[in-house]
Enzyme design. Structure first.
Site, PDB file in Angstrom:
ATOM      1  N   LYS A 111     -13.225  -9.488  26.779  1.00 22.42           N
ATOM      2  CA  LYS A 111     -12.554  -9.654  28.078  1.00 22.42           C
ATOM      3  C   LYS A 111     -12.328  -8.269  28.650  1.00 22.42           C
ATOM      4  O   LYS A 111     -12.304  -7.284  27.902  1.00 22.42           O
ATOM      5  CB  LYS A 111     -11.203 -10.341  27.887  1.00 22.42           C
ATOM      6  CG  LYS A 111     -10.680 -11.012  29.128  1.00 22.42           C
ATOM      7  CD  LYS A 111     -11.288 -12.385  29.328  1.00 22.42           C
ATOM      8  CE  LYS A 111     -10.729 -13.101  30.512  1.00 22.42           C
ATOM      9  NZ  LYS A 111     -11.077 -14.527  30.496  1.00 22.42           N
TER      10      LYS A 111
HETATM   11  P1  NAD Z   1      -8.019 -17.171  40.500  1.00 21.29           P
HETATM   12  O1  NAD Z   1      -7.742 -15.752  40.782  1.00 21.29           O
HETATM   13  O2  NAD Z   1      -9.156 -17.833  41.164  1.00 21.29           O
HETATM   14  O3  NAD Z   1      -6.703 -18.039  40.747  1.00 21.29           O
HETATM   15  C1  NAD Z   1      -5.468 -17.698  40.180  1.00 21.29           C
HETATM   16  C2  NAD Z   1      -4.410 -18.574  40.791  1.00 21.29           C
HETATM   17  O4  NAD Z   1      -3.168 -18.326  40.117  1.00 21.29           O
HETATM   18  C3  NAD Z   1      -4.155 -18.316  42.283  1.00 21.29           C
HETATM   19  O5  NAD Z   1      -3.948 -19.526  42.945  1.00 21.29           O
HETATM   20  C4  NAD Z   1      -2.871 -17.496  42.276  1.00 21.29           C
HETATM   21  O6  NAD Z   1      -2.126 -17.630  43.469  1.00 21.29           O
HETATM   22  C5  NAD Z   1      -2.160 -18.119  41.094  1.00 21.29           C
HETATM   23  N1  NAD Z   1      -1.115 -17.247  40.562  1.00 21.29           N
HETATM   24  C6  NAD Z   1      -1.191 -15.928  40.285  1.00 21.29           C
HETATM   25  N2  NAD Z   1       0.003 -15.481  39.876  1.00 21.29           N
HETATM   26  C7  NAD Z   1       0.833 -16.536  39.882  1.00 21.29           C
HETATM   27  C8  NAD Z   1       2.195 -16.705  39.560  1.00 21.29           C
HETATM   28  N3  NAD Z   1       2.933 -15.693  39.155  1.00 21.29           N
HETATM   29  N4  NAD Z   1       2.728 -17.958  39.681  1.00 21.29           N
HETATM   30  C9  NAD Z   1       1.976 -19.011  40.105  1.00 21.29           C
HETATM   31  N5  NAD Z   1       0.679 -18.893  40.425  1.00 21.29           N
HETATM   32  C10 NAD Z   1       0.122 -17.676  40.305  1.00 21.29           C
HETATM   33  O7  NAD Z   1      -8.192 -17.248  38.895  1.00 21.29           O
HETATM   34  P2  NAD Z   1      -8.944 -18.378  38.060  1.00 21.29           P
HETATM   35  O8  NAD Z   1     -10.310 -17.898  37.762  1.00 21.29           O
HETATM   36  O9  NAD Z   1      -8.726 -19.706  38.677  1.00 21.29           O
HETATM   37  O10 NAD Z   1      -8.143 -18.295  36.682  1.00 21.29           O
HETATM   38  C11 NAD Z   1      -6.935 -19.001  36.463  1.00 21.29           C
HETATM   39  C12 NAD Z   1      -6.692 -19.108  34.970  1.00 21.29           C
HETATM   40  O11 NAD Z   1      -7.796 -19.783  34.351  1.00 21.29           O
HETATM   41  C13 NAD Z   1      -6.569 -17.771  34.225  1.00 21.29           C
HETATM   42  O12 NAD Z   1      -5.695 -17.939  33.137  1.00 21.29           O
HETATM   43  C14 NAD Z   1      -7.982 -17.555  33.699  1.00 21.29           C
HETATM   44  O13 NAD Z   1      -8.026 -16.673  32.587  1.00 21.29           O
HETATM   45  C15 NAD Z   1      -8.331 -18.988  33.298  1.00 21.29           C
HETATM   46  N6  NAD Z   1      -9.767 -19.263  33.175  1.00 21.29           N
HETATM   47  C16 NAD Z   1     -10.612 -19.009  34.205  1.00 21.29           C
HETATM   48  C17 NAD Z   1     -11.958 -19.325  34.056  1.00 21.29           C
HETATM   49  C18 NAD Z   1     -12.938 -19.149  35.189  1.00 21.29           C
HETATM   50  O14 NAD Z   1     -14.072 -19.611  35.034  1.00 21.29           O
HETATM   51  N7  NAD Z   1     -12.569 -18.563  36.298  1.00 21.29           N
HETATM   52  C19 NAD Z   1     -12.429 -19.859  32.851  1.00 21.29           C
HETATM   53  C20 NAD Z   1     -11.524 -20.106  31.831  1.00 21.29           C
HETATM   54  C21 NAD Z   1     -10.192 -19.820  32.001  1.00 21.29           C
END
Ligand code: NAD
Length: 425
Positions: A111
């Site tokens: 990561k």
């Molecule tokens: P993203 O940046 O697209 O979205 C993140 C979201 O979280 C946004 O809506 C943001 O407003 C919200 N957020 C941020 N800080 C916050 C807070 N303090 N309180 C409430 N909401 C908050 O990111 P993503 O890619 O959707 O990732 C979200 C989660 O999923 C992360 O934990 C990431 O590691 C995990 N994840 C992502 C993927 C992927 O393919 N993108 C795969 C596996 C896991």
């Protein structure tokens, strides 16, 4: 909202070790293998200068942690967030190793990220930051060595800049053969159909399996989503297709609710235009505690770590937590959910759709192929459902919780390979 951000800052790597130890003790994991898996292979920290739009130079700090590559090349996302620090990246890299092992894909875990609030920079500055970070990483990434992908605050555009920068630094004759250095690219630049929704789709496939197992009808079921970005918004939209009702959403801009239902597609276009859910017309604003207390069937955390803890787990009024985010529940939160009979599909299983379709993208690039969307979806479903069933069987066999069962699946797979290969010299 401050409370939420504060909680997220706790050392998440401690959570990984506590989760790991529980599973390792149950299966009596070999001590030497335990030592290896509890540490990371490489931890790269880079400080790099970038020219801002006004001509000033700023120095940024970026990380790439490579936890383990026993099962295949290191694989894991890149996060742009002010809270990015080494312990967080370590935890996220380690979870990637378990995820690949559980889903039986030939990748390891890594990561990375940059400690930055991307909202403070222009698009041209973000491009230069991404390119300069890629350049600073140099040979520490590579298509058969370590393959980045999107995570919090990064997207297909950032992956396209990373790709272009990486290719520009290798001999011209090798460029076409190396586009699998990164996944989550835009489709036109070699990305896979279905990668944008893959993580959310995987979450929903897992929820459907849970519903089947528990004779639970998802049509008319109510759910809440924390984080309405790539993962949360897709999970919400796909739940809508199954006839479920979204009743509250929280993101970095605040929380909103509507007991009569929020249209996930409409909210997704609103968030795309305005950057967050705050002010969405067809809802009422609520506070963080009210959001966490929402009475509904399913909670999909899809934001940051350490959201379901000793303080917040007692609030939840749900039947199931389906973890779209990485590490949203800490070990104290886990115990409380178990005591309260709240089911949980753990992150390393539930959100593995992203890495599964990243693997499909990598395979398509290697073979110069483009798969149809239904082929991607069908293969994703097969893989994640198989992993889900395996974790369920192990949970039953060892009379343990699902997170520990998922760890057991991963650790056993890695233990076999270490025992077969031995340790050099
Ligand atoms: P993203 O940046 O697209 O979205 C993140 C979201 O979280 C946004 O809506 C943001 O407003 C919200 N957020 C941020 N800080 C916050 C807070 N303090 N309180 C409430 N909401 C908050 O990111 P993503 O890619 O959707 O990732 C979200 C989660 O999923 C992360 O934990 C990431 O590691 C995990 N994840 C992502 C993927 C992927 O393919 N993108 C795969 C596996 C896991």
């Amino acid at each position: 909202m401050t409370t939420l951000v504060k909680k997220q800052k706790r050392n998440v790597y401690d959570n990984v070790i506590r989760q790991f130890n529980k599973a390792a003790d149950i299966i009596g994991l070999d001590d030497s293998i335990s030592k290896i898996l509890r540490s990371t292979n490489n931890e790269i920290t880079v400080h790099f200068p970038v020219k801002m739009d006004d001509g000033r130079i700023e120095i940024f700090t970026g990380y790439r942690v490579q936890h383990n590559n026993t099962l295949g090349p290191y694989k894991g996302g890149l996060r742009f967030h002010p809270n990015v620090e080494l312990n967080e990246v370590r935890a996220l890299a380690t979870w990637m190793t378990w995820k690949s092992a559980i889903t039986d894909i030939p990748f390891g875990g890594s990561k990375g990220g940059i400690q930055i609030d991307p909202g403070k920079y222009s698009i041209t500055e973000l491009e230069r930051i991404t390119r300069r970070f890629t350049y600073a990483l140099g040979n520490n990434i590579g298509p058969d060595y370590d393959i980045p992908a999107p995570d919090v605050n990064t997207n297909g555009q950032i992956m396209a800049w990373l790709l272009d920068t990486y290719l520009s630094t290798i001999p011209p004759q090798e460029r076409q053969g190396n586009i699998h250095v990164v996944t989550g690219k835009p489709v036109e630049s070699g990305g896979s159909l279905g990668r944008d929704k893959a993580t959310g789709q995987g979450v929903v496939f897992c929820i459907q399996e849970w519903a089947k197992d528990n004779d639970f009808d998802l049509k008319g079921a109510t759910y809440i989503v924390q984080g309405f970005g790539k993962v949360g918004s897709w999970a919400a939209r796909l739940m809508k297709e199954l006839g479920a009702k979204l009743v509250a959403v929280e993101d970095v801009t605040g929380a909103i609710a509507n007991p009569d239902g929020i249209d996930a597609d409409d909210l997704a276009s609103y968030v795309k235009d305005l950057g967050g859910s705050a002010g969405y017309l067809h809802s009422e604003p609520i506070n963080h505690v009210e959001f966490m207390q929402t009475h509904c069937d399913i909670f999909i955390p899809a934001a940051l770590e350490n959201q379901i803890t000793a303080e917040t787990a007692p609030y939840l009024n749900v039947k199931l937590v389906a973890e779209g985010a990485n590490g949203p529940t800490d070990p104290d939160g886990d115990s409380i959910l178990a005591d309260r009979d709240i089911a949980l599909i753990p992150d390393i299983l539930c959100n593995s759709g992203g890495v599964i379709v990243s693997y499909f993208e990598w395979l398509q690039n290697k073979h110069s192929e483009y798969w149809e969307l239904d082929e991607v979806d069908c293969k994703l479903k097969k893989k994640i459902v198989k992993a889900y069933s395996h974790v369920r069987e192990v949970a039953e066999e060892y009379h343990t919780d699902w997170r520990t069962a998922a760890y057991i699946v991963a650790l056993m797979r890695l233990e076999i390979v270490y025992k077969e290969r031995g340790i050099f010299p």
